[in-house]
Design a protein around this motif. Structure first.
Motif, short mmCIF file in Angstrom:
data_model
loop_
_atom_site.label_atom_id
_atom_site.label_comp_id
_atom_site.label_asym_id
_atom_site.label_seq_id
_atom_site.Cartn_x
_atom_site.Cartn_y
_atom_site.Cartn_z
N THR A 245 0.83 -1.19 0.00
CA THR A 245 0.00 0.00 0.00
C THR A 245 0.87 1.26 0.00
O THR A 245 1.98 1.26 0.52
CB THR A 245 -0.91 0.03 1.24
OG1 THR A 245 -0.10 -0.11 2.41
CG2 THR A 245 -1.92 -1.11 1.20
N ALA A 246 0.34 2.33 -0.60
CA ALA A 246 1.07 3.59 -0.64
C ALA A 246 1.16 4.19 0.76
O ALA A 246 0.22 4.06 1.55
CB ALA A 246 0.36 4.56 -1.58
N LYS A 248 0.75 6.38 3.91
CA LYS A 248 -0.32 7.31 4.29
C LYS A 248 -0.16 7.64 5.77
O LYS A 248 -0.35 6.80 6.64
CB LYS A 248 -1.70 6.69 4.02
CG LYS A 248 -2.86 7.61 4.37
CD LYS A 248 -4.17 7.10 3.81
CE LYS A 248 -4.55 5.76 4.37
NZ LYS A 248 -5.89 5.32 3.90
#
Length: 281
Positions: A245-246, A248
């Motif tokens: 996942t990116a 964040k």
């Protein structure tokens, strides 16, 4: 008895607010049929007639994906509806608290904990709507208070069909023995909605402006749950990392809120208490 108007009372946050303050305040919790927040004239008339002392605005389209699919409708509710309530609250002499979101920090290139006065450029429509609502509401009613809520949870379900959250999903997976997967890149606070509801009363006394409002945390979702398992003496082999996942970082500074005399329990500390009280074993 003071009068409290709660919008979105059938929703996740609004229903807990109504439950928490029932009996302490005279509560008005109109459904959409009784109060269309997108109709400025109606909102003005209803608040003039009901004369609340406090307004807690929880009604929103909070699903990030749905906002993207229904941009015009979500804008009318999340921005125009909030502005209508801010204006009407000022005209009625009511203190107005509006639920904003940590999503205003989504896409920020700056590391957290994020402060309320930093420049933000949300990467999703929901975050942009909440940011715009903050700006427009404060322009219309400088005394209103915007609370940037973090991801909230409850161990209990109040009504059939209520959407899931972190805690109830976590407890169900514990019961079924499923593997638990969490992101190593998603860093954010998790807040017990009941603690948020309790702290609203103190927020009635805040000066107008924007406040981060939720439990602090500086760990990724995976590290948060991992530390919980360690503290409980559970097998961490049930946990798996999601590393695709990116990044964040939605962590929020509590300094401004604490200067106002409001404190939240640390994310991991509160999670430990709630899980101990509700875990199936």
């Amino acid at each position: 008895m003071k009068r409290l108007l709660v919008t979105g009372a059938s929703g996740f946050m609004g229903s807990r607010v109504v439950n928490f303050y029932r009996g302490k305040y005279e509560i008005c919790a109109p459904g959409h049929g009784a109060l269309d927040i997108t109709d400025e004239a109606q909102v003005m008339g209803r608040l003039r007639d009901w004369r609340p002392d406090y307004v807690v605005h929880c009604a929103a389209i909070s699903d990030v994906g749905r906002c993207g699919r229904e941009p015009e409708r979500s804008w009318k509710i999340n921005v125009d509806g909030a502005v209508n309530l801010a204006k009407a609250s000022a005209a009625a002499g009511a203190k107005c608290l509006l639920c904003s979101s940590d999503q205003v920090y989504a896409g920020s290139l700056r590391k957290g904990p994020h402060r309320e006065d930093e420049t933000v450029n949300p990467c999703n429509l929901y975050g942009r709507e909440k940011l715009c609502a903050e700006e427009k509401c404060l322009e219309a009613n400088p005394d209103c208070v915007h609370l940037r809520l973090s991801w909230m949870y409850d161990a209990a379900t109040l009504r059939q069909g209520e959407h899931g959250d972190f805690m109830r999903t976590f407890l169900e997976k514990l019961r079924t023995g499923e593997v638990l997967r969490y992101s190593t890149a998603d860093i954010r606070g998790l807040t017990d909605v009941n603690e948020a509801a309790k702290n609203l009363e103190a927020a009635f006394g805040l000066e107008g402006g924007v406040y981060n409002f939720g439990s602090p945390n500086t760990k990724s979702m995976f590290d948060t749950v991992y530390s919980l398992f360690v503290q409980l003496g559970w097998d961490t082999g049930r946990l798996e990392k999601e590393e695709d996942t990116a990044p964040k970082d939605l962590t929020m500074s509590q300094e401004k809120l604490q200067r106002g005399g409001i404190f939240f329990t640390d994310t991991r500390e509160r999670l430990l208490t709630v899980v101990r009280e509700n875990a199936p074993f």
